[in-house]
Design a protein around this motif. Structure first.
Motif, PDB file in Angstrom:
ATOM      1  N   MET A 139      10.182   2.234   9.177  1.00  0.00           N
ATOM      2  CA  MET A 139       8.274   2.592   9.010  1.00  0.00           C
ATOM      3  C   MET A 139       8.301   3.106   7.179  1.00  0.00           C
ATOM      4  O   MET A 139       8.606   2.810   6.020  1.00  0.00           O
ATOM      5  N   ARG A 140       7.002   2.805   7.205  1.00  0.00           N
ATOM      6  CA  ARG A 140       6.258   2.678   5.998  1.00  0.00           C
ATOM      7  C   ARG A 140       5.814   3.476   6.086  1.00  0.00           C
ATOM      8  O   ARG A 140       4.241   3.572   6.793  1.00  0.00           O
ATOM      9  N   PHE A 141       5.048   4.356   4.573  1.00  0.00           N
ATOM     10  CA  PHE A 141       3.840   5.108   5.113  1.00  0.00           C
ATOM     11  C   PHE A 141       2.785   5.105   3.878  1.00  0.00           C
ATOM     12  O   PHE A 141       3.639   4.680   2.458  1.00  0.00           O
TER      13      PHE A 141
ATOM     14  N   GLN B 189       0.784   9.465   5.412  1.00  0.00           N
ATOM     15  CA  GLN B 189       0.742   9.721   6.841  1.00  0.00           C
ATOM     16  C   GLN B 189       1.405   7.503   6.779  1.00  0.00           C
ATOM     17  O   GLN B 189       1.124   7.051   6.617  1.00  0.00           O
ATOM     18  N   LEU B 190       2.062   8.209   7.922  1.00  0.00           N
ATOM     19  CA  LEU B 190       3.364   6.780   8.816  1.00  0.00           C
ATOM     20  C   LEU B 190       1.632   5.322   8.645  1.00  0.00           C
ATOM     21  O   LEU B 190       0.156   5.377   9.970  1.00  0.00           O
ATOM     22  N   SER B 191       1.654   4.482   8.265  1.00  0.00           N
ATOM     23  CA  SER B 191       0.656   3.367   8.451  1.00  0.00           C
ATOM     24  C   SER B 191       1.676   1.788   8.715  1.00  0.00           C
ATOM     25  O   SER B 191       0.718   1.026  10.078  1.00  0.00           O
ATOM     26  N   ASP B 192       2.716   1.231   9.551  1.00  0.00           N
ATOM     27  CA  ASP B 192       3.776   0.702   9.920  1.00  0.00           C
ATOM     28  C   ASP B 192       4.829   1.428  10.708  1.00  0.00           C
ATOM     29  O   ASP B 192       5.571   1.981   9.305  1.00  0.00           O
TER      30      ASP B 192
ATOM     31  N   GLU C 170       4.349  -2.599  14.065  1.00  0.00           N
ATOM     32  CA  GLU C 170       3.174  -2.319  14.732  1.00  0.00           C
ATOM     33  C   GLU C 170       2.274  -1.382  13.144  1.00  0.00           C
ATOM     34  O   GLU C 170       2.692  -0.754  12.266  1.00  0.00           O
ATOM     35  N   SER C 171       0.692  -2.021  13.667  1.00  0.00           N
ATOM     36  CA  SER C 171       0.232  -1.707  12.232  1.00  0.00           C
ATOM     37  C   SER C 171      -0.875  -1.229  13.043  1.00  0.00           C
ATOM     38  O   SER C 171      -1.570  -1.438  14.237  1.00  0.00           O
ATOM     39  N   GLY C 172      -1.405   0.166  12.569  1.00  0.00           N
ATOM     40  CA  GLY C 172      -2.869   0.709  12.894  1.00  0.00           C
ATOM     41  C   GLY C 172      -3.260   0.582  14.573  1.00  0.00           C
ATOM     42  O   GLY C 172      -4.250   0.744  14.735  1.00  0.00           O
ATOM     43  N   GLY C 173      -1.591   1.410  14.999  1.00  0.00           N
ATOM     44  CA  GLY C 173      -1.613   1.009  16.352  1.00  0.00           C
ATOM     45  C   GLY C 173      -1.548   0.201  17.667  1.00  0.00           C
ATOM     46  O   GLY C 173      -1.660   0.199  18.457  1.00  0.00           O
TER      47      GLY C 173
END
Length: 73
Positions: free
Chosen positions: A30-32, A36-39, A54-57
């Protein structure tokens, strides 16, 4: 453990963006950005086998055809 845990980008001495990384084993999962969770990243059991970021939903499944890597949404 020699893993990249985060970075802070600043402009004119003021922090403008903070990134934080979460690991499972040796892989970033995960990347925040600014809390905020971004990826998110889904890994296979093999070494460096990224199945889907997963990025931007949007989930991008990685497919191959023996010659090139194809990312699909």
């Amino acid at each position: 453990m020699n893993q990249w845990i985060g970075q802070e980008v600043s402009s004119s001495g003021q922090p403008t963006q903070r990134q934080t990384f979460v690991y499972d084993g040796g892989q970033i999962t995960m990347r925040f950005e600014n809390g905020q969770l971004s990826d998110r990243y889904l890994w296979a059991d093999g070494v460096d086998q990224l199945l889907a970021p997963e990025s931007g939903g949007q989930v991008y499944w990685t497919l191959t055809d023996r010659r090139r890597l194809i990312a699909t949404a």
